[in-house]
Structure formats: C-alpha cells, structure tokens
Scaffold this motif. Structure first.
Motif, PDB file in Angstrom:
ATOM      1  N   LEU A   7      -0.312  45.974  11.804  1.00  0.00           N
ATOM      2  CA  LEU A   7       0.744  45.307  11.290  1.00  0.00           C
ATOM      3  C   LEU A   7       1.749  44.566  12.611  1.00  0.00           C
ATOM      4  CD1 LEU A   7       2.647  48.332   9.086  1.00  0.00           C
ATOM      5  CD2 LEU A   7       1.221  46.578   8.605  1.00  0.00           C
ATOM      6  N   ALA A  71       3.178  40.062  10.663  1.00  0.00           N
ATOM      7  CA  ALA A  71       3.871  40.801   8.537  1.00  0.00           C
ATOM      8  C   ALA A  71       2.757  40.214   7.661  1.00  0.00           C
ATOM      9  CB  ALA A  71       4.770  41.063   8.213  1.00  0.00           C
ATOM     10  N   ALA A  74      -0.730  41.071   8.071  1.00  0.00           N
ATOM     11  CA  ALA A  74      -0.801  41.760   7.371  1.00  0.00           C
ATOM     12  C   ALA A  74      -0.608  42.033   5.685  1.00  0.00           C
ATOM     13  CB  ALA A  74       0.321  43.102   7.433  1.00  0.00           C
ATOM     14  N   TYR A 163       0.628  52.012   1.967  1.00  0.00           N
ATOM     15  CA  TYR A 163       1.081  50.956   2.164  1.00  0.00           C
ATOM     16  C   TYR A 163       0.852  49.848   0.803  1.00  0.00           C
ATOM     17  CZ  TYR A 163      -0.735  50.622   7.449  1.00  0.00           C
ATOM     18  OH  TYR A 163      -1.251  51.216   7.830  1.00  0.00           O
TER      19      TYR A 163
END
Length: 246
Positions: A7, A71, A74, A163
């Motif tokens: 992240l 972000a 990711a 996640y």
C-alpha cells in the motif's frame, strides 16, 4: 497461496478520500489513525467534531497526494492478482476461504445479501485478496442477519491481511439488523464508501475518486495504529483511464 499487496504510504492512514470525508453527528464517530483528502481540502471534511480523529489529517498537501498515488497503484496490483485468482460465488456469507486471490461471479460481491447467508470464515493466517468488478455490500437490506467474520485454522484478526478491490461503490453494514457488526479490511475507494449502521471497521477506508461517509457512530481502527493489516479498494471502472493511465 496469498500474494502480498503493498500500500506504500497509504498504509499510514485509516481514512482517505478524493472528494469528502463526513463523520457522523450525535455521539460522533471515532477514527483511530490518520486521515487524508486530495484534491479537495479540509473544507470538505465535515462533522469533525463531534466525530474525532486520533491522528494527523493531511488535506491537499504532498503527503496526501502521495498517499493517493500509492493507493491507486495498489488497486492496479490487487486487481491483477484478483483477476488471476479463483472465481467464487458473489454471496460470501456462509462460506469459508483460505489465503489466496479471488474474484466473484457476476461482478458484485455480498456478505449476508439475503437471510441465512451470514458468516464469512477465514481459514488460516495469511493474505486474502478479493476483486469484484462491481459493488460490495455487507449486511444488505434483504437480510435480517448480522454479517459476521470468523477466523479459524490459526487465523486471527491480527495475522490475516484482507484486501477488497471493488469496481464501484462499497456499503458496509447496510441494513438495520447489521448494526454493531465488525468489518475487517481496508477500504481504498473510487466510488463512495459508506458505513451505514453503527459498528466497527478494522481496516482502512480510502476512496480514490469520491467520498467516505460514516453515517452512524462508527469506530475505524487503522491497522497501522493497531498493528493489523488488510484492505478493501474501490474504483469506478469509467475512471480507470483517468487514474491508472489505461
């Protein structure tokens, strides 16, 4: 086996948003960790107080910009892992999963979409990555169940890294009967993320192109602050080119 999902600096935040961060009124919500917003600024953070944040808030500064970049990166990595993963039914309630990468039939994903489909069980310590091309809803209005998470086979909330990579909006604890439930996983969202009922989010809520709204007295516990991990990520498909360069 589960893959890792870096992240970057986004891991340092409990809540992040593109457009707005709205806390609940009344008794207020509690954010145990840091928050960021960009490109909108602190004027788009409302109801703090009565809601409270224990950490630092970065608004439209270089730290916030980097967190949003990280972000988004990711999301790209997580989507790739999910698309290469095992396909499972859209209704996760009543199922057991082991560490690994998953995608859903039909695009959308649910926990307790209808009555009788409630507990999602994590069997084993490790990384769990879920990709859904559409929405994610927990404790849907069509259910009278609470959407609980269970941990078995050596798994605990502290040694599982969860996640959620979601193609549009996410709604956590939607129905009245889901009030008080605990959701595990960090949210990085392009579409709006809304925690509807009072409850606990052990993870991160980050919206890449929209807002994060705590509609009731929620407690958001950053995994960084508590030593935990995990994440849920949401991005609108039509914004893919804008944010990820196609």
């Amino acid at each position: 086996s589960g893959g890792s999902l870096a992240l970057g600096s986004a891991a340092n935040f409990a809540i992040g948003a593109y457009a707005a961060i709205t806390g609940s009124t009344g008794a207020g919500s509690h954010v145990n960790g840091n928050m960021f917003i960009t490109p909108d600024n602190s004027s788009s953070i409302t109801n703090f107080p009565p809601s409270v944040v224990s950490g630092v808030t970065h608004a439209a500064d270089s730290v916030a910009v980097q967190a949003m970049i990280d972000a988004t990166a990711a999301f790209t990595a997580g989507q790739t892992l999910g698309l290469a993963g095992t396909t499972i039914a859209a209704e996760m309630g009543g199922t057991t999963v082991t560490p690994g990468n998953y995608q859903f039939t039909g695009g959308a994903a649910y926990i307790s979409h209808t009555t009788g489909h409630s507990t999602l069980t994590f069997n084993g310590a490790g990384t769990y990555i879920f990709y859904t091309a559409s929405t994610l809803i927990t404790g849907a209005t069509g259910s009278t169940d609470t959407p609980p998470f269970a941990f078995i086979g050596g798994a605990t909330p502290t040694n599982t890294f969860i996640y959620w990579i979601v193609g549009s909006a996410a709604t956590i604890n939607q129905s009245v009967t889901s009030a008080g439930a605990t959701f595990y996983g960090t949210v990085i969202a392009s579409a709006a993320i809304t925690a509807t009922q009072a409850g606990t989010i052990d993870g991160r809520l980050i919206s890449l192109t929209a807002a994060v709204t705590l509609s009731d007295t929620n407690t958001v516990n950053s995994p960084t602050a508590s030593g935990r991990g995990g994440g849920m990520m949401v991005i609108l498909n039509y914004n893919y080119n804008q944010y990820l360069g196609g």
